[in-house]
Design a protein around this motif. Sequence first.
Motif, PDB file in Angstrom:
ATOM      1  N   GLN A  69       0.583  -1.407  -0.075  1.00 47.53           N
ATOM      2  CA  GLN A  69       0.258   0.848   0.085  1.00 47.53           C
ATOM      3  C   GLN A  69       0.888   1.496   0.347  1.00 47.53           C
ATOM      4  N   TRP A  87     -11.398  11.301  -4.029  1.00 44.99           N
ATOM      5  CA  TRP A  87     -10.623  10.442  -3.519  1.00 44.99           C
ATOM      6  C   TRP A  87     -10.545   9.529  -4.805  1.00 44.99           C
ATOM      7  N   ALA A  88     -12.117   8.972  -5.490  1.00 42.06           N
ATOM      8  CA  ALA A  88     -11.894   9.020  -6.913  1.00 42.06           C
ATOM      9  C   ALA A  88     -11.819   9.298  -8.154  1.00 42.06           C
ATOM     10  N   TYR A  90      -7.985  10.712  -6.909  1.00 41.34           N
ATOM     11  CA  TYR A  90      -7.263  10.465  -6.765  1.00 41.34           C
ATOM     12  C   TYR A  90      -6.719   8.681  -7.223  1.00 41.34           C
ATOM     13  N   GLU A  91      -7.610   8.452  -7.229  1.00 39.57           N
ATOM     14  CA  GLU A  91      -7.669   6.476  -7.936  1.00 39.57           C
ATOM     15  C   GLU A  91      -7.491   6.521  -9.444  1.00 39.57           C
ATOM     16  N   ASP A  92      -8.221   7.699 -10.088  1.00 41.33           N
ATOM     17  CA  ASP A  92      -8.255   7.891 -11.949  1.00 41.33           C
ATOM     18  C   ASP A  92      -6.062   8.447 -11.623  1.00 41.33           C
ATOM     19  N   ILE A  94      -4.148   8.208  -9.495  1.00 42.82           N
ATOM     20  CA  ILE A  94      -2.683   7.414  -9.354  1.00 42.82           C
ATOM     21  C   ILE A  94      -2.170   6.367 -10.355  1.00 42.82           C
ATOM     22  N   ARG A  95      -3.820   5.413 -10.630  1.00 40.08           N
ATOM     23  CA  ARG A  95      -3.917   3.998 -11.828  1.00 40.08           C
ATOM     24  C   ARG A  95      -3.144   5.084 -12.994  1.00 40.08           C
ATOM     25  N   GLN A  99      -1.407   0.205 -10.242  1.00 35.21           N
ATOM     26  CA  GLN A  99      -2.240  -0.655  -9.816  1.00 35.21           C
ATOM     27  C   GLN A  99      -2.404  -0.429  -8.134  1.00 35.21           C
ATOM     28  N   GLN A 101      -2.471  -0.597  -4.279  1.00 36.26           N
ATOM     29  CA  GLN A 101      -4.153  -0.589  -3.797  1.00 36.26           C
ATOM     30  C   GLN A 101      -3.730   0.734  -2.345  1.00 36.26           C
ATOM     31  N   ILE A 102      -4.712   1.464  -1.922  1.00 37.75           N
ATOM     32  CA  ILE A 102      -4.720   2.322  -1.012  1.00 37.75           C
ATOM     33  C   ILE A 102      -5.504   2.016   0.010  1.00 37.75           C
ATOM     34  N   HIS A 104      -6.028   3.496   3.873  1.00 35.33           N
ATOM     35  CA  HIS A 104      -7.152   4.290   4.413  1.00 35.33           C
ATOM     36  C   HIS A 104      -7.058   3.996   6.357  1.00 35.33           C
TER      37      HIS A 104
END
Length: 141
Positions: A69, A87-88, A90-92, A94-95, A99, A101-102, A104
């Motif tokens: 992580q 958060w979504a 950020y995920e976009d 980062i990916r 890929q 694991q994030i 929390h």
Amino acid sequence: MLKGIPSILSPELLKVLMEMGHGDEIILADGNFPAASHTNRLLRCDGHGVPELLEAVLSLFPLDTYSEQPVALMAKVPGDKVETPIWATYEDIIRTHMQPQIEHVERFAFYERAKKVYAIVATSEKALYANIILKKGVISE
């Protein structure tokens, strides 16, 4: 100015990113985060939000592939009904780079971890729970 370097990255931030070694962590903090009281290495990025800074940092900064992580977010306080659409985003971002694991991290545990990171970048991000920790990886090329 240099070619290929995002203009949002200040000379001071570039220096810090270069100084960091494998496993060192940096926080991109929202405008509400108590950044100055949690670090001796504070960088200001006033007037900017975390997503644009995250994109710029990750264009140069390898995430740790040896960590399960390498990215951590401040978890919402239990019972807090606030939405966290950032958060979504950020995920976009980062990916597009890897890929991972994030993780929390509970709010007060996040504050304790913040005291140990290499640096904190204070932004003007208004979204709540928009703080993110990035763990530096290695360049193998």
